[in-house]
Design a protein around this motif. Structure first.
Motif, PDB file in Angstrom:
ATOM      1  N   HIS A  20       0.830  -1.215   0.000  1.00  0.00           N
ATOM      2  CA  HIS A  20       0.000   0.000   0.000  1.00  0.00           C
ATOM      3  C   HIS A  20       0.863   1.263   0.000  1.00  0.00           C
ATOM      4  O   HIS A  20       0.445   2.318  -0.486  1.00  0.00           O
ATOM      5  N   HIS A  40      -3.496  -4.628 -13.966  1.00  0.00           N
ATOM      6  CA  HIS A  40      -2.761  -4.733 -12.709  1.00  0.00           C
ATOM      7  C   HIS A  40      -1.434  -3.988 -12.855  1.00  0.00           C
ATOM      8  O   HIS A  40      -0.812  -4.029 -13.918  1.00  0.00           O
ATOM      9  N   ARG A 115      -6.652   2.265   1.650  1.00  0.00           N
ATOM     10  CA  ARG A 115      -6.533   0.808   1.621  1.00  0.00           C
ATOM     11  C   ARG A 115      -7.816   0.143   2.124  1.00  0.00           C
ATOM     12  O   ARG A 115      -8.310  -0.797   1.531  1.00  0.00           O
ATOM     13  N   SER A 118     -10.540   0.523  -0.420  1.00  0.00           N
ATOM     14  CA  SER A 118     -10.257  -0.378  -1.542  1.00  0.00           C
ATOM     15  C   SER A 118     -10.618  -1.818  -1.198  1.00  0.00           C
ATOM     16  O   SER A 118     -11.265  -2.521  -1.983  1.00  0.00           O
ATOM     17  N   GLU A 119     -10.229  -2.267  -0.003  1.00  0.00           N
ATOM     18  CA  GLU A 119     -10.552  -3.639   0.414  1.00  0.00           C
ATOM     19  C   GLU A 119     -12.053  -3.832   0.561  1.00  0.00           C
ATOM     20  O   GLU A 119     -12.591  -4.874   0.183  1.00  0.00           O
ATOM     21  N   LEU A 121     -14.388  -2.201  -1.039  1.00  0.00           N
ATOM     22  CA  LEU A 121     -14.969  -2.253  -2.384  1.00  0.00           C
ATOM     23  C   LEU A 121     -14.733  -3.609  -3.033  1.00  0.00           C
ATOM     24  O   LEU A 121     -15.625  -4.168  -3.676  1.00  0.00           O
ATOM     25  N   GLU A 122     -13.537  -4.161  -2.865  1.00  0.00           N
ATOM     26  CA  GLU A 122     -13.252  -5.485  -3.419  1.00  0.00           C
ATOM     27  C   GLU A 122     -14.166  -6.530  -2.799  1.00  0.00           C
ATOM     28  O   GLU A 122     -14.726  -7.376  -3.502  1.00  0.00           O
ATOM     29  N   ASP A 123     -14.329  -6.456  -1.462  1.00  0.00           N
ATOM     30  CA  ASP A 123     -15.194  -7.408  -0.753  1.00  0.00           C
ATOM     31  C   ASP A 123     -16.635  -7.264  -1.226  1.00  0.00           C
ATOM     32  O   ASP A 123     -17.319  -8.260  -1.495  1.00  0.00           O
ATOM     33  N   HIS A 124     -17.097  -6.008  -1.356  1.00  0.00           N
ATOM     34  CA  HIS A 124     -18.470  -5.754  -1.809  1.00  0.00           C
ATOM     35  C   HIS A 124     -18.667  -6.275  -3.225  1.00  0.00           C
ATOM     36  O   HIS A 124     -19.685  -6.903  -3.526  1.00  0.00           O
ATOM     37  N   THR A 125     -17.685  -6.032  -4.086  1.00  0.00           N
ATOM     38  CA  THR A 125     -17.770  -6.496  -5.474  1.00  0.00           C
ATOM     39  C   THR A 125     -17.848  -8.022  -5.520  1.00  0.00           C
ATOM     40  O   THR A 125     -18.639  -8.589  -6.278  1.00  0.00           O
ATOM     41  N   GLU A 126     -17.053  -8.674  -4.676  1.00  0.00           N
ATOM     42  CA  GLU A 126     -17.058 -10.141  -4.633  1.00  0.00           C
ATOM     43  C   GLU A 126     -18.427 -10.659  -4.172  1.00  0.00           C
ATOM     44  O   GLU A 126     -18.980 -11.585  -4.755  1.00  0.00           O
TER      45      GLU A 126
END
Length: 198
Positions: A20, A40, A115, A118-119, A121-126
């Motif tokens: 990060h 990436h 951070r 971001s995490e 959002l990634e969790d929500h997207t998953e």
């Protein structure tokens, strides 16, 4: 010979900082970090060298605003710390120690918040992907169930018609057989009379 590319985790290990921190420095210093076809980040040897110099300057107490002004020098290969720090002193006005500490803490806080967001959002997207997948799966199962029921109903209807045709055919045979027996009896009855009369 192709250029060596490092993923962010590998680059962070080579620079000896957290991943990060690299993202934060990239954003704050507006560094042009490459992206692969999947979007990436990837880091080159040149990027690693630049990050190592940035880390050295940070350890010397140089703020990111000043480091940002030194990026062209660092990119051109100027790595003499005393020379770079002397240039920084020209750019930086003597700052109140508390203000600098507050700014540093605010930058760390922003980095941590960035951070966390971001995490999240990634969790929500998953989770959204999983929910959509299960809804689509449920819909597909309902559709398949409906199609199977329709197929069974058509087959049931076909078998009913086939059964009716078979029963009708059997009934016709029975009727013909019965009619044939009656016809034989009648012929036989008339045949005997004729035979007696002779």
């Amino acid at each position: 010979m192709s250029e060596v590319r490092y993923m962010i985790s590998d680059a962070a290990k080579l620079v000896d900082v957290e991943a990060h921190v690299l993202r934060y420095w990239e954003e704050e210093l507006e560094l042009p970090i490459g992206r692969n076809e999947m979007s990436h980040r990837y880091y080159t040897e040149e990027n690693i060298r630049l990050f190592r110099h940035i880390k050295e300057l940070k350890e010397q107490g140089v703020q990111l605003k000043a480091i940002k002004m030194l990026i062209p020098d660092l990119e051109q290969g100027e790595t003499e710390m005393t020379h770079l720090i002397a240039r920084v002193d020209k750019f930086q006005a003597p700052a109140d120690g508390q203000a600098a500490a507050r700014e540093e803490k605010m930058q760390q806080f922003q980095c941590i918040m960035s951070r966390l967001i971001s995490e999240a959002l990634e969790d929500h997207t998953e989770r959204m992907g999983y929910e959509i997948s299960s809804q689509v799966s449920g819909q597909v199962i309902k559709e398949m169930d409906y199609l199977l029921r329709m197929k069974e109903e058509r087959e049931d209807e076909r078998f009913k018609r086939l059964d009716e045709v078979i029963r009708s055919s059997q009934k016709s045979r029975k009727e013909r057989a019965l009619f044939g027996k009656e016809e034989k009896k009648r012929r036989g009855f008339f045949g005997q009379k004729k035979g007696q009369a002779v």
